[in-house]
Scaffold this motif. Structure first.
Motif, PDB file in Angstrom:
ATOM      1  N   GLU A 116       0.807  -1.144  -0.088  1.00 14.93           N
ATOM      2  CA  GLU A 116       0.008   0.089   0.155  1.00 14.93           C
ATOM      3  C   GLU A 116       0.868   1.284  -0.043  1.00 14.93           C
ATOM      4  O   GLU A 116       0.744   2.244  -0.678  1.00 14.93           O
ATOM      5  CB  GLU A 116      -0.977   0.009   1.301  1.00 14.93           C
ATOM      6  N   GLU A 165       1.197   4.070  -2.799  1.00 15.74           N
ATOM      7  CA  GLU A 165       0.698   5.349  -2.810  1.00 15.74           C
ATOM      8  C   GLU A 165       1.881   6.486  -3.301  1.00 15.74           C
ATOM      9  O   GLU A 165       1.430   7.463  -3.717  1.00 15.74           O
ATOM     10  CB  GLU A 165       0.851   5.717  -1.169  1.00 15.74           C
ATOM     11  N   GLU A 184       2.639   9.969  -6.207  1.00 20.17           N
ATOM     12  CA  GLU A 184       2.973  11.064  -5.824  1.00 20.17           C
ATOM     13  C   GLU A 184       3.669  11.932  -6.884  1.00 20.17           C
ATOM     14  O   GLU A 184       4.732  11.399  -7.364  1.00 20.17           O
ATOM     15  CB  GLU A 184       3.908  11.193  -4.616  1.00 20.17           C
ATOM     16  N   HIS A 240       4.121   7.343   8.824  1.00 19.83           N
ATOM     17  CA  HIS A 240       3.781   6.044   8.088  1.00 19.83           C
ATOM     18  C   HIS A 240       4.251   5.034   8.644  1.00 19.83           C
ATOM     19  O   HIS A 240       5.366   4.584   8.845  1.00 19.83           O
ATOM     20  CB  HIS A 240       4.193   6.150   6.520  1.00 19.83           C
TER      21      HIS A 240
END
Length: 177
Positions: free
Chosen positions: A104, A108, A112, A150
């Motif tokens: 994940e 992500e 970006e 994170h």
């Protein structure tokens, strides 16, 4: 029009480079790569003239290299010429992170737009992220929001790039010192 002979300065003279590339590219394919790297918008006619092939042969070879995924003709924003800030970010992942969380996280960061390159490493760091923004302060803020809390990220180190002398086989001239 008959193809021109390849200029001597366009020939691949570095035996080490030849040895590394011989499995995937012959000398003509490498010259095609270098020519497109200088100007990806050149026509197949001009490409053929540059590498000593007919237009048809140059197009066939270029398309073959693209289909194999060995070249991809794309536009690149030269960050220092645009007076933008950029940095290399070395990321160490948490060793106890599960595969799903890691996947994940990778998905992500792939999306970006301010990250223009992601490399996976072995050794002290797990990932290299190459990022850009309007200023170093903006890079810092962006990275804090993206990485600091994170679950997948153990730690990261940011190293601002002050000047790029060579990229994509091009010598770069401008930028701030």
């Amino acid at each position: 029009m008959a193809p021109q002979a390849t200029p001597p300065n366009e020939r691949l003279n570095n035996d080490k480079v030849k040895q590394i590339l011989k499995k995937h590219l012959d000398e003509t394919d490498y010259r095609i790569y270098k020519a497109l790297n200088e100007d990806g918008r050149m026509s197949d006619t001009e490409l053929g003239e540059r590498v000593g092939l007919s237009r048809t042969a140059a197009r066939r070879r270029r398309k073959n290299l693209e289909e194999k995924g060995l070249i991809d003709v794309l536009g690149v924003l030269v960050l220092q010429e645009a007076d933008l800030a950029y940095a290399d970010v070395f990321v160490t992942l948490n060793s106890d992170v599960d595969t799903e969380t890691l996947e994940e996280f990778l998905e992500e960061i792939k999306h970006e737009e301010l990250i223009y390159e992601i490399g996976e490493y072995m050794g002290q760091y797990d990932l290299l992220l190459r990022v850009w923004h309007a200023s170093l302060s903006d890079i810092n803020t962006f990275l804090r929001s993206l990485l600091q809390d994170h679950d997948a990220v153990g730690q990261y180190e940011t190293i601002p790039v002050t000047k790029t002398h060579k990229a994509w086989h091009k010598t770069l001239s401008g930028g701030t010192e």
